[in-house]
Design a protein around this motif. Structure first.
Motif, PDB file in Angstrom:
ATOM      1  N   ASP A  10       0.826  -1.207   0.000  1.00 21.33           N
ATOM      2  CA  ASP A  10       0.000   0.000   0.000  1.00 21.33           C
ATOM      3  C   ASP A  10       0.857   1.252   0.000  1.00 21.33           C
ATOM      4  O   ASP A  10       0.555   2.235  -0.685  1.00 21.33           O
ATOM      5  N   ILE A  11       1.927   1.230   0.795  1.00 25.06           N
ATOM      6  CA  ILE A  11       2.819   2.389   0.869  1.00 25.06           C
ATOM      7  C   ILE A  11       3.480   2.631  -0.484  1.00 25.06           C
ATOM      8  O   ILE A  11       3.589   3.771  -0.945  1.00 25.06           O
ATOM      9  N   LEU A  12       3.919   1.550  -1.139  1.00 28.88           N
ATOM     10  CA  LEU A  12       4.562   1.672  -2.446  1.00 28.88           C
ATOM     11  C   LEU A  12       3.592   2.216  -3.485  1.00 28.88           C
ATOM     12  O   LEU A  12       3.934   3.105  -4.277  1.00 28.88           O
ATOM     13  N   ARG A  13       2.361   1.705  -3.482  1.00 29.93           N
ATOM     14  CA  ARG A  13       1.373   2.158  -4.467  1.00 29.93           C
ATOM     15  C   ARG A  13       1.011   3.627  -4.279  1.00 29.93           C
ATOM     16  O   ARG A  13       0.910   4.373  -5.254  1.00 29.93           O
ATOM     17  N   ILE A  14       0.826   4.043  -3.025  1.00 28.73           N
ATOM     18  CA  ILE A  14       0.459   5.433  -2.795  1.00 28.73           C
ATOM     19  C   ILE A  14       1.627   6.362  -3.117  1.00 28.73           C
ATOM     20  O   ILE A  14       1.451   7.458  -3.661  1.00 28.73           O
ATOM     21  N   THR A  15       2.859   5.903  -2.825  1.00 26.97           N
ATOM     22  CA  THR A  15       4.049   6.708  -3.137  1.00 26.97           C
ATOM     23  C   THR A  15       4.198   6.889  -4.642  1.00 26.97           C
ATOM     24  O   THR A  15       4.425   8.008  -5.135  1.00 26.97           O
ATOM     25  N   LEU A  16       4.060   5.805  -5.390  1.00 33.40           N
ATOM     26  CA  LEU A  16       4.182   5.880  -6.843  1.00 33.40           C
ATOM     27  C   LEU A  16       3.015   6.652  -7.457  1.00 33.40           C
ATOM     28  O   LEU A  16       3.209   7.451  -8.386  1.00 33.40           O
ATOM     29  N   GLY A  17       1.808   6.436  -6.942  1.00 29.75           N
ATOM     30  CA  GLY A  17       0.647   7.127  -7.492  1.00 29.75           C
ATOM     31  C   GLY A  17       0.767   8.635  -7.366  1.00 29.75           C
ATOM     32  O   GLY A  17       0.544   9.383  -8.321  1.00 29.75           O
ATOM     33  N   VAL A  18       1.135   9.093  -6.176  1.00 29.47           N
ATOM     34  CA  VAL A  18       1.266  10.530  -5.942  1.00 29.47           C
ATOM     35  C   VAL A  18       2.480  11.089  -6.685  1.00 29.47           C
ATOM     36  O   VAL A  18       2.402  12.163  -7.298  1.00 29.47           O
ATOM     37  N   SER A  19       3.594  10.385  -6.647  1.00 27.71           N
ATOM     38  CA  SER A  19       4.827  10.891  -7.268  1.00 27.71           C
ATOM     39  C   SER A  19       4.703  10.962  -8.786  1.00 27.71           C
ATOM     40  O   SER A  19       5.032  11.982  -9.403  1.00 27.71           O
ATOM     41  N   ILE A  20       4.249   9.876  -9.411  1.00 33.53           N
ATOM     42  CA  ILE A  20       4.093   9.879 -10.868  1.00 33.53           C
ATOM     43  C   ILE A  20       3.002  10.873 -11.268  1.00 33.53           C
ATOM     44  O   ILE A  20       3.133  11.601 -12.265  1.00 33.53           O
ATOM     45  N   LEU A  24       0.111  -3.438 -12.118  1.00 30.81           N
ATOM     46  CA  LEU A  24       1.540  -3.730 -11.972  1.00 30.81           C
ATOM     47  C   LEU A  24       1.881  -4.270 -10.593  1.00 30.81           C
ATOM     48  O   LEU A  24       2.753  -5.130 -10.442  1.00 30.81           O
ATOM     49  N   PHE A  25       1.185  -3.742  -9.580  1.00 32.41           N
ATOM     50  CA  PHE A  25       1.434  -4.169  -8.200  1.00 32.41           C
ATOM     51  C   PHE A  25       0.113  -4.600  -7.563  1.00 32.41           C
ATOM     52  O   PHE A  25      -0.452  -3.896  -6.730  1.00 32.41           O
ATOM     53  N   PRO A  26      -0.399  -5.750  -7.973  1.00 29.13           N
ATOM     54  CA  PRO A  26      -1.706  -6.206  -7.454  1.00 29.13           C
ATOM     55  C   PRO A  26      -1.655  -6.428  -5.952  1.00 29.13           C
ATOM     56  O   PRO A  26      -0.617  -6.804  -5.397  1.00 29.13           O
ATOM     57  N   LYS A  27      -2.791  -6.204  -5.320  1.00 30.79           N
ATOM     58  CA  LYS A  27      -2.871  -6.395  -3.882  1.00 30.79           C
ATOM     59  C   LYS A  27      -2.905  -7.884  -3.554  1.00 30.79           C
ATOM     60  O   LYS A  27      -3.598  -8.656  -4.214  1.00 30.79           O
ATOM     61  N   LYS A  28      -2.161  -8.256  -2.531  1.00 31.64           N
ATOM     62  CA  LYS A  28      -2.151  -9.643  -2.078  1.00 31.64           C
ATOM     63  C   LYS A  28      -3.445  -9.933  -1.326  1.00 31.64           C
ATOM     64  O   LYS A  28      -4.122  -9.006  -0.874  1.00 31.64           O
ATOM     65  N   PRO A  29      -3.805 -11.200  -1.197  1.00 29.59           N
ATOM     66  CA  PRO A  29      -5.070 -11.542  -0.523  1.00 29.59           C
ATOM     67  C   PRO A  29      -5.246 -10.894   0.845  1.00 29.59           C
ATOM     68  O   PRO A  29      -6.309 -10.413   1.186  1.00 29.59           O
ATOM     69  N   HIS A  30      -4.159 -10.820   1.644  1.00 33.95           N
ATOM     70  CA  HIS A  30      -4.295 -10.261   2.990  1.00 33.95           C
ATOM     71  C   HIS A  30      -4.438  -8.743   2.953  1.00 33.95           C
ATOM     72  O   HIS A  30      -4.801  -8.113   3.945  1.00 33.95           O
ATOM     73  N   GLU A  31      -4.117  -8.126   1.794  1.00 31.01           N
ATOM     74  CA  GLU A  31      -4.277  -6.677   1.674  1.00 31.01           C
ATOM     75  C   GLU A  31      -5.682  -6.307   1.220  1.00 31.01           C
ATOM     76  O   GLU A  31      -6.093  -5.160   1.332  1.00 31.01           O
ATOM     77  N   MET A  32      -6.404  -7.265   0.678  1.00 27.63           N
ATOM     78  CA  MET A  32      -7.709  -6.974   0.101  1.00 27.63           C
ATOM     79  C   MET A  32      -8.771  -6.904   1.190  1.00 27.63           C
ATOM     80  O   MET A  32      -9.312  -7.909   1.615  1.00 27.63           O
ATOM     81  N   VAL A  33      -9.030  -5.690   1.609  1.00 26.92           N
ATOM     82  CA  VAL A  33      -9.999  -5.488   2.682  1.00 26.92           C
ATOM     83  C   VAL A  33     -11.332  -5.004   2.140  1.00 26.92           C
ATOM     84  O   VAL A  33     -12.233  -4.661   2.879  1.00 26.92           O
ATOM     85  N   GLY A  34     -11.467  -4.974   0.835  1.00 26.27           N
ATOM     86  CA  GLY A  34     -12.728  -4.549   0.228  1.00 26.27           C
ATOM     87  C   GLY A  34     -12.781  -3.055   0.035  1.00 26.27           C
ATOM     88  O   GLY A  34     -11.982  -2.301   0.563  1.00 26.27           O
ATOM     89  N   VAL A  44      -5.768   3.746  -5.586  1.00 32.70           N
ATOM     90  CA  VAL A  44      -4.905   2.717  -5.003  1.00 32.70           C
ATOM     91  C   VAL A  44      -5.221   2.465  -3.536  1.00 32.70           C
ATOM     92  O   VAL A  44      -4.952   1.374  -3.005  1.00 32.70           O
ATOM     93  N   LEU A  45      -5.813   3.458  -2.858  1.00 37.13           N
ATOM     94  CA  LEU A  45      -6.178   3.264  -1.457  1.00 37.13           C
ATOM     95  C   LEU A  45      -7.555   2.631  -1.304  1.00 37.13           C
ATOM     96  O   LEU A  45      -7.778   1.816  -0.409  1.00 37.13           O
ATOM     97  N   GLY A  46      -8.480   3.002  -2.175  1.00 31.90           N
ATOM     98  CA  GLY A  46      -9.863   2.600  -1.988  1.00 31.90           C
ATOM     99  C   GLY A  46     -10.315   1.376  -2.737  1.00 31.90           C
ATOM    100  O   GLY A  46     -11.432   0.894  -2.513  1.00 31.90           O
ATOM    101  N   MET A  47      -9.482   0.866  -3.639  1.00 31.19           N
ATOM    102  CA  MET A  47      -9.909  -0.281  -4.448  1.00 31.19           C
ATOM    103  C   MET A  47      -8.957  -1.451  -4.302  1.00 31.19           C
ATOM    104  O   MET A  47      -7.739  -1.269  -4.248  1.00 31.19           O
TER     105      MET A  47
END
Length: 346
Positions: free
Chosen positions: A9-19, A149-159, A43-46
């Motif tokens: 999640d940290i990587l996705r939000i960092t890349l999303g905001v930076s790019i 590119l960076f799919p969420k792992k099962p334990h990250e998928m909180v809906g 990236v945070l909500g889905m």
């Protein structure tokens, strides 16, 4: 403190905001700060990109901005009708705020933006509204790409979490909703009467706080918002001493942005208190706008970001004085009723 592994999640939000911010510097579009903001939302909500949810989440801002432009064009020469319609819009949005708090706040922002700026002859608001559509699509595509590119792992998928707080008691208090609607409407009127459009994002900050509809909550959140935005502008200024946007090679600029946002993303998930986590996430959003709008090789970010911080501080403090007065009046009425009831009981 979060005990789960949130590195993805940290990587996705960092890349999303930076790019997203890097794209905003190379695209000459209005509302360019929406690119990283929308990407962050995706990236945070889905868990996986959902077009239906994406359209529903962003339709409030776009739809209200389009409505504001349409209404302003019709009633441009009839300020009384425009004002009456605007008050009705603000009250209606706040009245139904409990159904979708984040969507309703976006609606107020979009409508206010077009109605205020459409009154200035030097602004082509039609193209600005078109740009809102474009930057929303670009931000959505960026978020979608990162989830692929960076799919969420099962334990990250909180809906997909729908931000729906139980506000039935506030919703039933029409008098309270009317009062807060009047407060925001008067601020909107001041922007229509005086040339203070440069402070629009201070107005947007207040509109977001007022969306809570509780005087106590508004008063409590005001100092926090001042701290977030002043700190965000300060960090953006410090960042500008090392990076100047388009004057820096894109890879270096991207790396610099990632170094700035990764620690904030980390604290946003691993902060040891809810307040620290909320503050860090708020900082990310607060830094986005000054970097997107003000960071140029000309070095004018220092003045403009400082002005933004001062404007928000002044407007929010002014609002706090009013809410403090209203809370005291409300408390006085309650004390008076209690005293009267005690006398009757005796």
């Amino acid at each position: 403190m979060c005990t789960k592994d949130r590195t993805g999640d940290i990587l996705r939000i960092t890349l999303g905001v930076s790019i997203g911010l890097m794209l905003s510097k190379y695209l000459t579009l209005s509302f360019n700060f929406q690119i990283p903001t929308v990407a962050m939302m995706v990236v945070l909500g889905m868990d996986k990109f959902n077009l239906k949810v994406f359209i529903k989440s962003n339709s409030w801002l776009i739809g209200a901005a389009t409505l504001g432009l349409f209404i302003t064009e019709i009633f441009r020469n009839n300020h009384l009708v425009l004002s009456v319609f605007t008050f009705g819009f603000i009250f209606s949005v706040f009245f139904f705020n409990h159904k979708n708090p984040s969507g309703m706040r976006s609606a107020v922002l979009g409508y206010s933006f077009t109605t205020i700026f459409a009154t200035y002859s030097d602004k082509n608001v039609e193209s600005m509204v078109t740009d809102i559509y474009l930057v929303t699509i670009i931000g959505g595509l960026l978020g979608w790409g990162l989830l692929l590119l960076f799919p969420k792992k099962p334990h990250e998928m909180v809906g997909i979490k729908k931000v729906k707080k139980e506000r039935e008691e506030i919703h039933k208090n029409i008098g309270n909703t009317l009062l807060i609607s009047i407060m925001l409407f008067l601020i909107w009127m001041s922007f229509m009467i005086f040339d203070i459009r440069g402070a629009f994002f201070a107005y947007a900050t207040l509109a977001g706080i007022y969306g809570n509809l509780s005087l106590e909550t508004i008063h409590k959140l005001s100092p926090l918002n001042i701290g977030i935005h002043v700190t965000g502008c300060t960090l953006a200024i410090i960042f500008s001493f090392f990076m100047d946007g388009r004057g820096i090679a894109p890879p270096i600029f991207l790396l610099g942005l990632m170094c700035l946002f990764y620690p904030l993303g980390y604290m946003g998930f691993y902060g040891n208190t809810p307040k620290k986590r909320a503050f860090s996430m708020g900082l990310i959003r607060a830094i986005i706008l000054p970097i997107a709008l003000y960071l140029t090789p000309n070095g004018d970010i220092v003045q403009r970001a400082s002005t933004r911080a001062i404007q928000i501080t002044v407007m929010v403090i002014g609002s706090m004085l009013i809410t403090n007065l209203l809370l005291k009046i409300e408390e006085g009425k309650k004390d008076g009723k209690n005293t009267s009831n005690n006398r009757k009981n005796k």
